[in-house]
Scaffold this motif. Structure first.
Motif, short mmCIF file in Angstrom:
data_model
loop_
_atom_site.label_atom_id
_atom_site.label_comp_id
_atom_site.label_asym_id
_atom_site.label_seq_id
_atom_site.Cartn_x
_atom_site.Cartn_y
_atom_site.Cartn_z
N PRO A 152 0.81 -1.22 0.00
CA PRO A 152 0.00 0.00 0.00
C PRO A 152 0.84 1.26 0.00
O PRO A 152 0.53 2.23 -0.68
N GLU A 184 0.76 4.10 -2.79
CA GLU A 184 0.48 5.51 -2.49
C GLU A 184 1.52 6.39 -3.15
O GLU A 184 1.21 7.42 -3.75
N ALA A 215 0.82 6.50 -6.79
CA ALA A 215 -0.34 7.34 -7.12
C ALA A 215 0.05 8.82 -7.10
O ALA A 215 -0.49 9.63 -7.84
N VAL A 263 -5.95 2.98 -1.57
CA VAL A 263 -5.37 4.30 -1.31
C VAL A 263 -6.34 5.02 -0.38
O VAL A 263 -7.52 4.64 -0.33
N GLN A 288 -5.37 11.12 7.46
CA GLN A 288 -5.97 10.06 6.63
C GLN A 288 -6.59 8.98 7.49
O GLN A 288 -7.70 8.52 7.22
#
Ligand code: URA
Length: 282
Positions: A41, A45, A48, A76, A186
């Motif tokens: 992940p 991220e 991205a 994400v 987040q």
């Protein structure tokens, strides 16, 4: 050049403590950099956030990039927030909500925490209190506010004639952040749909936000706790308005006992509001 001397055990432990590492998760060390569930992940991220590569910008319209099959499809943050929102909305009861949170893998805190810390107290209560996130003791026991600040919270409740059988207690974040670090924005946004649904399902008459993070997150204010505490807000569950009162977090009161007099004013306001509510339940 002389090589640096190896740190002593004390120096190493002091470094860990300063970095927020205050407990061992396992008997054996684990190299997390080799753990795909954690690293994939984070890599995704980063990917991205990167501008599209030259190859991608020249890809013919309609041709999809090839994703190596070994790459997990990571959530994400935006996808995790949507997924949490969708999941929370489907929970018809608190038990169902707890069950789907146990399974939810969109928040990385779940993998470092020992267990989900869902709630304590009475789901029928007229008073619901929401803190920030579980600490070490809460993580071990699976219940919110059982450590030092929890003991003070119990005394605060007792001061207005209440105990845990008459209130419902939860946190904005239901998994302990490693080393009790502050949850990231987040992480907070990912967990927010769950606590919002939990509040909606408990449907208390009065909501008390404990401390600044819980107040700012749930009551959508940027004002600090010294401005917000003791002021009544309207909390919109989406189906009804609930009266909400921010107060000082018990952990803060342990560090700044002189502010207990302010907390006492807030507790009296809560007691007065509860007394004014006619309810066959109490
Ligand atoms: N602090 C919190 O905000 N929540 C807990 O459950 C414990 C300490």
């Amino acid at each position: 050049m002389m090589p640096e001397p190896a740190p002593s055990l004390q120096q190493l432990l002091a470094f860990y403590l300063e970095s927020g590492v205050d407990c061992a998760l396992n008997d054996e060390p684990v190299n997390r950099m080799l753990d795909d569930e954690i690293v994939a992940p984070a890599r995704a991220e980063l990917r991205a956030a990167e501008p599209p590569s030259r190859l991608e910008t020249t890809r013919p319209v309609g041709v999809q990039p090839v994703i190596p099959s070994s790459a997990a499809v990571p959530l994400v943050p935006e996808a995790a927030i949507v997924s949490a929102r969708e999941a929370a909305a489907t929970a018809p009861t608190l038990e169902a909500l707890r069950a789907l949170m146990e399974q939810f893998d969109g928040c990385a805190l779940r993998s470092t925490a020992t267990r989900l810390v869902f709630a304590d107290g009475n789901p029928q209560a007229r008073l619901m209190l929401v803190g920030e996130a579980p600490g070490r003791e809460e993580d071990i026991e699976g219940l919110p506010f059982v450590g030092r600040s929890g003991k003070l919270l119990d005394l605060m409740l007792a001061a207005i004639g209440l105990d845990r059988s008459q209130v419902y207690i939860a946190n904005v974040i239901p998994w302990r952040p490693p080393g009790n670090r502050t949850p990231t924005p987040q992480e907070t946004q990912i967990c927010l749909p769950f606590i919002r649904r939990q509040i909606e399902l408990v449907n208390p008459a009065i909501l008390v936000t404990l401390g600044n993070p819980s107040t700012q997150t749930l009551l959508s204010t940027r004002d600090g706790i010294m401005r917000t505490r003791g002021r009544w807000f309207d909390y919109d569950t989406g189906t009804r308005m609930i009266r909400a009162l921010p107060t000082l977090h018990p952990a803060y009161l342990l560090r700044q006992p002189t502010y207990k007099r302010l907390a006492w004013q807030d507790l009296r306001a809560i007691a007065t509001a509860l007394a004014a509510i006619q309810s066959p339940a109490n």
